[in-house]
Design a protein around this motif. Structure first.
Motif, PDB file in Angstrom:
ATOM      1  N   LEU A 109       7.151 -28.201   8.653  1.00 17.66           N
ATOM      2  CA  LEU A 109       7.657 -29.339   9.418  1.00 17.66           C
ATOM      3  C   LEU A 109       9.017 -29.769   9.198  1.00 17.66           C
ATOM      4  O   LEU A 109       9.700 -29.976   9.964  1.00 17.66           O
ATOM      5  N   ASN A 150       3.073 -29.315   9.103  1.00 19.80           N
ATOM      6  CA  ASN A 150       2.722 -28.587  10.208  1.00 19.80           C
ATOM      7  C   ASN A 150       1.090 -28.649  10.157  1.00 19.80           C
ATOM      8  O   ASN A 150       0.569 -28.370   9.083  1.00 19.80           O
ATOM      9  N   SER A 170       3.550 -35.537   5.998  1.00 19.76           N
ATOM     10  CA  SER A 170       3.832 -34.970   7.417  1.00 19.76           C
ATOM     11  C   SER A 170       4.098 -33.395   7.327  1.00 19.76           C
ATOM     12  O   SER A 170       4.992 -32.887   6.832  1.00 19.76           O
ATOM     13  N   ILE A 196       5.272 -36.329  12.453  1.00 20.45           N
ATOM     14  CA  ILE A 196       5.156 -35.284  13.529  1.00 20.45           C
ATOM     15  C   ILE A 196       5.671 -35.970  14.816  1.00 20.45           C
ATOM     16  O   ILE A 196       6.358 -35.387  15.611  1.00 20.45           O
TER      17      ILE A 196
END
Length: 254
Positions: free
Chosen positions: A202, A105, A103, A84
């Motif tokens: 993400l 959201n 990784s 992130i």
């Protein structure tokens, strides 16, 4: 360079970094300010945010590696929050490729149903705990590192936002679109926190990303989880991203 998860010290990645070195890479681990070897003598009131971890610490390490070692190629291997932070660090022009593991959201609604309530509760309790102690003492309740109040509050806020960290007005979210290096984003089938959907979300913030999903059984393992990927018992999983990184060309002249 190996970038750690939230509330995780660099030492956790020692075995993985050694495997990278055996594969021919120069490998570097580091702690964000307030974590591990970068922890101050007194945590109470120590100023550090997620944005600081990205634009000061992560970016500072990238620039130091670039300026000091002049590597032919500079790769990032980022776990959880590390993937992130990379988007907002503002040093994409120096990075040739990145691998992320878990990784996501961080929006709580994207998490597994069994941990949604725990995530929401953690987000609500972070601010009063940080106010009481002047930091968040995770080590009292778990194996996690204590976290500076600012970083903990910023993460708690991101958990409540549909866009996660990218929805934070204090985050330079436009930098994600500028991160044009190839990104290979892994999700783990039995990750107790992170879902494929949250990793997808993400990864889509990076313009040149590809996805891989790993189930423990495919690797002959009973369990991987959110942190297990980097433990020595999961070293059979490491060949795939290492081969991928070895195949990536240098994007920048140094």
């Amino acid at each position: 360079m190996v970038s750690a998860a939230f509330a995780t010290a660099a030492g956790f990645y020692e075995a993985f970094a050694e495997a990278l070195a055996r594969a021919g890479f120069g490998a570097l681990t580091y702690d964000y300010r307030g974590i591990g070897a970068s922890r101050p003598a007194g945590m109470r009131g120590f100023p550090a945010t997620l944005t600081d971890w990205a634009v000061l610490d992560m970016a500072g390490v990238v620039r130091w590696v670039h300026d000091t070692h002049r590597p032919r190629r500079l790769f990032m291997f980022s776990h959880s929050a590390g993937g992130i932070l990379a988007g907002m660090a503002g040093v994409s022009e120096l990075v040739d490729a990145m691998v992320t593991v878990g990784s996501e959201n961080t929006y709580w609604w994207y998490d597994h149903p069994r941990v949604k309530a725990a995530q929401w509760t953690r987000a609500l309790l972070t601010a009063p705990i940080a106010m009481l102690f002047g930091y968040v003492p995770w080590s009292r309740f778990s194996d996690a590192q204590d976290v500076p109040a600012g970083a903990a509050r910023q993460m708690a806020s991101a958990i409540r936002r549909p866009r996660g960290v990218l929805g934070d007005p204090h985050v330079p979210a436009d930098r994600y679109a500028a991160f044009t290096a190839p990104v290979l984003a892994y999700s783990i089938g039995d990750d107790e926190w992170v879902t494929e959907r949250s990793v997808d979300d993400l990864a889509a913030s990076y313009p040149n990303s590809a996805r891989r999903h790993v189930h423990p059984a495919e690797a002959g393992l009973d369990r991987i989880g959110h942190f297990g990927y980097f433990r020595p018992r999961c070293r059979s999983l490491w060949d795939d991203p290492i081969v991928w990184l070895q195949s990536q060309p240098a994007r920048h002249h140094r």
